[in-house]
Each structure stands twice: as C-alpha cells, then as structure tokens.
Design a protein around this motif. Structure first.
Motif, PDB file in Angstrom:
ATOM      1  N   SER A 189       0.856  -1.182   0.000  1.00 25.86           N
ATOM      2  CA  SER A 189       0.000   0.000   0.000  1.00 25.86           C
ATOM      3  C   SER A 189       0.895   1.235   0.000  1.00 25.86           C
ATOM      4  CB  SER A 189      -0.937  -0.001   1.217  1.00 25.86           C
ATOM      5  OG  SER A 189      -0.182  -0.033   2.420  1.00 25.86           O
ATOM      6  N   PRO A 190       0.393   2.395  -0.394  1.00 24.18           N
ATOM      7  CA  PRO A 190       1.251   3.579  -0.532  1.00 24.18           C
ATOM      8  C   PRO A 190       1.899   4.001   0.787  1.00 24.18           C
ATOM      9  CG  PRO A 190      -0.867   3.918  -1.613  1.00 24.18           C
ATOM     10  CD  PRO A 190      -0.994   2.661  -0.811  1.00 24.18           C
ATOM     11  N   LEU A 191       3.175   4.367   0.710  1.00 24.03           N
ATOM     12  CA  LEU A 191       3.904   4.929   1.851  1.00 24.03           C
ATOM     13  C   LEU A 191       4.285   6.355   1.490  1.00 24.03           C
ATOM     14  CD1 LEU A 191       6.343   1.958   2.651  1.00 24.03           C
ATOM     15  CD2 LEU A 191       4.190   2.484   3.804  1.00 24.03           C
ATOM     16  N   THR A 192       3.532   7.303   2.014  1.00 20.41           N
ATOM     17  CA  THR A 192       3.790   8.716   1.715  1.00 20.41           C
ATOM     18  C   THR A 192       4.324   9.460   2.927  1.00 20.41           C
ATOM     19  OG1 THR A 192       1.978   8.654   0.095  1.00 20.41           O
ATOM     20  CG2 THR A 192       2.785  10.820   0.743  1.00 20.41           C
ATOM     21  N   VAL A 193       3.782   9.127   4.092  1.00 18.50           N
ATOM     22  CA  VAL A 193       4.240   9.710   5.360  1.00 18.50           C
ATOM     23  C   VAL A 193       4.510   8.569   6.324  1.00 18.50           C
ATOM     24  CG1 VAL A 193       3.012  11.889   5.040  1.00 18.50           C
ATOM     25  CG2 VAL A 193       1.845   9.975   6.171  1.00 18.50           C
ATOM     26  N   PRO A 194       5.308   8.807   7.379  1.00 21.80           N
ATOM     27  CA  PRO A 194       5.677   7.719   8.289  1.00 21.80           C
ATOM     28  C   PRO A 194       4.497   6.949   8.874  1.00 21.80           C
ATOM     29  CG  PRO A 194       7.056   9.631   8.689  1.00 21.80           C
ATOM     30  CD  PRO A 194       6.022  10.062   7.697  1.00 21.80           C
ATOM     31  N   ASP A 195       3.385   7.619   9.122  1.00 17.59           N
ATOM     32  CA  ASP A 195       2.225   6.929   9.686  1.00 17.59           C
ATOM     33  C   ASP A 195       1.723   5.808   8.776  1.00 17.59           C
ATOM     34  OD1 ASP A 195       2.251   8.460  11.961  1.00 17.59           O
ATOM     35  OD2 ASP A 195       0.636   9.815  11.345  1.00 17.59           O
ATOM     36  N   ASP A 196       2.020   5.900   7.479  1.00 18.56           N
ATOM     37  CA  ASP A 196       1.569   4.864   6.545  1.00 18.56           C
ATOM     38  C   ASP A 196       2.247   3.521   6.799  1.00 18.56           C
ATOM     39  OD1 ASP A 196      -0.102   6.668   5.240  1.00 18.56           O
ATOM     40  OD2 ASP A 196       1.449   7.242   3.781  1.00 18.56           O
ATOM     41  N   ALA A 197       3.376   3.547   7.505  1.00 15.78           N
ATOM     42  CA  ALA A 197       4.114   2.310   7.801  1.00 15.78           C
ATOM     43  C   ALA A 197       3.669   1.663   9.108  1.00 15.78           C
ATOM     44  CB  ALA A 197       5.610   2.597   7.853  1.00 15.78           C
ATOM     45  N   ASP A 198       2.845   2.344   9.870  1.00 17.20           N
ATOM     46  CA  ASP A 198       2.412   1.867  11.187  1.00 17.20           C
ATOM     47  C   ASP A 198       1.797   0.471  11.083  1.00 17.20           C
ATOM     48  OD1 ASP A 198       1.483   1.524  13.737  1.00 17.20           O
ATOM     49  OD2 ASP A 198       0.436   3.436  13.864  1.00 17.20           O
ATOM     50  N   GLY A 199       2.378  -0.482  11.821  1.00 18.85           N
ATOM     51  CA  GLY A 199       1.832  -1.829  11.886  1.00 18.85           C
ATOM     52  C   GLY A 199       2.176  -2.743  10.736  1.00 18.85           C
ATOM     53  N   LYS A 200       2.813  -2.235   9.702  1.00 15.66           N
ATOM     54  CA  LYS A 200       3.147  -3.067   8.546  1.00 15.66           C
ATOM     55  C   LYS A 200       4.419  -3.886   8.813  1.00 15.66           C
ATOM     56  CE  LYS A 200       0.794  -0.614   4.869  1.00 15.66           C
ATOM     57  NZ  LYS A 200      -0.049   0.169   5.767  1.00 15.66           N
ATOM     58  N   LYS A 201       4.519  -5.035   8.150  1.00 12.73           N
ATOM     59  CA  LYS A 201       5.659  -5.926   8.319  1.00 12.73           C
ATOM     60  C   LYS A 201       6.654  -5.714   7.179  1.00 12.73           C
ATOM     61  CE  LYS A 201       2.928  -9.598  10.493  1.00 12.73           C
ATOM     62  NZ  LYS A 201       2.468 -11.007  10.368  1.00 12.73           N
ATOM     63  N   PHE A 202       7.907  -5.436   7.543  1.00 13.38           N
ATOM     64  CA  PHE A 202       8.970  -5.204   6.560  1.00 13.38           C
ATOM     65  C   PHE A 202      10.104  -6.199   6.773  1.00 13.38           C
ATOM     66  CE2 PHE A 202       6.797  -1.177   6.786  1.00 13.38           C
ATOM     67  CZ  PHE A 202       6.819  -0.692   5.482  1.00 13.38           C
ATOM     68  N   ARG A 203      10.585  -6.774   5.671  1.00  7.79           N
ATOM     69  CA  ARG A 203      11.782  -7.592   5.754  1.00  7.79           C
ATOM     70  C   ARG A 203      12.998  -6.693   5.882  1.00  7.79           C
ATOM     71  NH1 ARG A 203      16.800  -7.937   2.533  1.00  7.79           N
ATOM     72  NH2 ARG A 203      17.812  -9.809   3.368  1.00  7.79           N
ATOM     73  N   ILE A 204      13.908  -7.066   6.780  1.00  8.16           N
ATOM     74  CA  ILE A 204      15.160  -6.331   6.906  1.00  8.16           C
ATOM     75  C   ILE A 204      16.320  -7.328   6.918  1.00  8.16           C
ATOM     76  CG2 ILE A 204      14.152  -4.393   8.173  1.00  8.16           C
ATOM     77  CD1 ILE A 204      15.454  -5.626  10.735  1.00  8.16           C
ATOM     78  N   MET A 205      17.500  -6.821   6.637  1.00 13.68           N
ATOM     79  CA  MET A 205      18.710  -7.605   6.842  1.00 13.68           C
ATOM     80  C   MET A 205      18.963  -7.715   8.342  1.00 13.68           C
ATOM     81  SD  MET A 205      21.137  -6.101   3.804  1.00 13.68           S
ATOM     82  CE  MET A 205      20.763  -4.375   4.152  1.00 13.68           C
ATOM     83  N   THR A 206      19.856  -8.612   8.722  1.00 15.26           N
ATOM     84  CA  THR A 206      20.170  -8.782  10.135  1.00 15.26           C
ATOM     85  C   THR A 206      20.944  -7.561  10.616  1.00 15.26           C
ATOM     86  OG1 THR A 206      20.243 -11.170   9.856  1.00 15.26           O
ATOM     87  CG2 THR A 206      21.292 -10.269  11.829  1.00 15.26           C
ATOM     88  N   SER A 207      20.219  -6.653  11.235  1.00 13.54           N
ATOM     89  CA  SER A 207      20.824  -5.385  11.660  1.00 13.54           C
ATOM     90  C   SER A 207      19.972  -4.766  12.758  1.00 13.54           C
ATOM     91  CB  SER A 207      20.927  -4.415  10.479  1.00 13.54           C
ATOM     92  OG  SER A 207      21.167  -3.091  10.918  1.00 13.54           O
ATOM     93  N   ASP A 208      20.585  -4.508  13.900  1.00 16.44           N
ATOM     94  CA  ASP A 208      19.861  -3.859  14.991  1.00 16.44           C
ATOM     95  C   ASP A 208      19.472  -2.431  14.629  1.00 16.44           C
ATOM     96  OD1 ASP A 208      20.106  -6.157  16.468  1.00 16.44           O
ATOM     97  OD2 ASP A 208      21.801  -5.439  17.683  1.00 16.44           O
TER      98      ASP A 208
END
Length: 329
Positions: A155-174
């Motif tokens: 779904s569109p990510l325009t402002v930081p609130d758009d990422a709230d609760g979404k699951k993102f894959r990341i590399m192994t990095s704190d």
C-alpha cells in the motif's frame, strides 16, 4: 650404459618436476554472493574473473556463485572462516556480529546521496573501517556500491504513519530494526533469497532495497508501490579470510588485489546507471507505482527516523558518525 644412468636419472627427475609444476592445481577463489549476475555486484564478479584469467592464466581460477547458489549472506562469513569460500561481498549490515563500527552505514538519512557515501568510504576514517574485521580473522579489501535504498510496500507509503503496523523484511541489523521500530512498524530478519516469496504470499507487507535489486529480483511484480525515499545506503564490503589472503604468494596476491580494485571500480561505475535503468524499467512495466516525496513529506520521514542515530552513537563511535556527516559537505 651404466655411465649414462645418473644423467638419465637426473633428466627424468627434471622432467617429472616440470610436469608436476605444469599439472599443479591452480589456486581457486570461490566468490559467493546473493544477487543476480546482471546486478553491479554480479558484473563486478565477472570482471574480476576476466581480469584474473588475463593476468594470472592457469595460476588462479575464480569461480562465481551468484544468487545464493552456495551460501546466503547470513552464512557466507562462517563458511569463509572455515575455508569453504575465499571471497564474498556481503552487505555492510551483515558484519554486525564482527564489529559495531560498520553499523554507521545503516543509519537512516545519514548520507544525502551515493557521492557522499563514496567520499566517506575513500576518507581516512572510511578506509580504516576496512581493518575493523581483522581481529575476527577477516580482511576488508574494498567497498562496492549497490545504491540508495527505497521502500516498497503493498500500500502507498507517503508519510511515516503509513508504515504503522506493517511488516517489513530487513537484513540482520539492529539499526534497521530500530529504524522500523521508530515507524511503529514490524521488522523481520529474513534471508535475501526468501524475500520474493514472502512478498508474493503477503507474509510481509514490504521491504527496503535499491532499484537494481527491486528490478532484478522481480520485487516490483509483487509490490504495487515503491516510495523513492533514498533513506539509506545498500553497499557491500568485499572480504576474504586473513588465513587465505595472507597465505597467497606475494606476487599472486598483488595481482589479485590489482584485479579486484579494477573490478570494484568497474562495478561502482555501473551501479548508478543500473539503478537508473532499473527504475525506468519498473516505470515502463506499469506494475508498480513510484511515489515521489515532496520536501515536507521527506522531512517527516527524516524526523521520524533520525533519533536512531543517538541510540547507536556509543556503539559506532560519534567520531565515525561525524566523519560520515562531513562527507555530505
């Protein structure tokens, strides 16, 4: 006939020794990486293979294993220390278990563009980070660019609130985990080779990557939105084990390093062009919409993520962070 026997024996020994030298196995350099052959890293590997063949002939054989054929980035360094792989170029995030200092490259919105990254890596501080792995038995041989990272999502990510609760894959990095924590998003540390399936099955909502990786791995086919955030850098460190590298004959090591430096420069030249080509190919496909942030929207992302710097300043070293900031000027 007895008079000639010693001479014949000596001659036979000389022939045998010469034959053994000719038939001696070449030094094998297995180069394992996780991306496709048409990426900057993949093309760098091919160039390195060609240059070594030209300069060292049968003395050294470079074998390429792209697309996680041998190991993923999470396992390749362990394999290297065991002698199963001689060369790798993991993303800088993968070195966290070996040193905290390289986490500087994961800090969000630290570098304004890839030119600033290049200036920092070429600086005295940047070059000194290549030696940070030596106590762990690894030798840093150079930096390889992939490019600036973008955010893709279902779904569109325009402002930081758009990422709230979404699951993102990341590399192994704190640091990357903290980056998404700052957005109230959920981060999952998963191997690069699994990302497409995770996106396709909607097990995750999004991921961060460069245009060249988003295109070559076909992420754009299962991610309808890409936000051009340029919020971080995805670069690699080319490494070998100290045991293998220092064990090479001096002349061979010098030729291999020269070929590697040339190949890295070639890969870095390709990276920007590859990202631009990939971006245009994604646009032309019509399968994913690229969202361009205006200044106010981008500043919201900066404000949300920048506090992460303070969380890791002690681990990384404030002097290193300052030197990276200086590269923006």
């Amino acid at each position: 006939m007895r008079l000639f026997k010693p001479a014949l024996t000596a001659l036979s020994a000389a022939i045998l020794m010469a034959s053994t030298a000719v038939m001696a196995d070449p030094i094998t350099i297995k180069f394992s990486h996780v991306v496709a052959e048409n990426t900057p890293k993949g093309q760098m590997g091919k160039k390195f293979q060609e240059l070594v063949a030209e300069r060292l002939g049968d003395q050294v054989a470079v074998e390429l294993y792209p697309s996680s054929q041998l190991y993923g980035d999470d396992k390749v360094l362990e394999a290297m220390l065991l002698g199963d792989v001689q060369l790798a170029a993991p993303s800088l995030s993968k070195f966290q278990k070996y040193t905290d200092q390289l986490q500087v490259f994961d800090l969000p919105f630290l570098f304004k563009d890839i030119e600033a990254v290049e200036r920092f890596q070429s600086s005295e501080t940047g070059q000194s980070l290549l030696t940070a792995l030596e106590p762990k038995g690894l030798v840093g041989l150079g930096y390889l660019h992939n490019g600036m990272k973008q955010l893709s999502a279902s779904s569109p990510l325009t402002v930081p609130d758009d990422a709230d609760g979404k699951k993102f894959r990341i590399m192994t990095s704190d640091v990357l985990e903290a980056q998404f924590d700052a957005l109230d998003a959920v981060s999952l540390k998963k191997p690069f080779s699994e990302v497409f399936i995770l996106l396709q099955t909607k097990a995750i909502d999004g991921q961060e990557n460069t245009y060249s990786n988003i295109y070559s791995q076909k992420f754009f086919e299962v991610q309808p939105y890409i936000t051009e955030s340029n919020h971080g850098v995805l670069d690699y460190m080319v490494v070998s084990s100290a045991r293998f590298w220092n064990g090479l004959p001096e002349e061979v090591r010098g030729e291999v390093k020269s070929a590697l430096d040339e190949a890295i420069a070639y890969g870095n030249e390709l990276s920007q062009a590859k990202n631009l080509e990939a971006k245009q190919a994604i646009i032309d496909s019509g399968q994913s919409e690229i969202i361009t942030l205006d200044d106010a929207q981008r500043q919201q992302w900066v404000d949300a993520m920048k506090p992460v710097w303070g969380e890791f300043a002690d681990d990384i070293g404030q002097d290193i962070i300052d030197a990276a900031q200086d590269a923006n000027r």
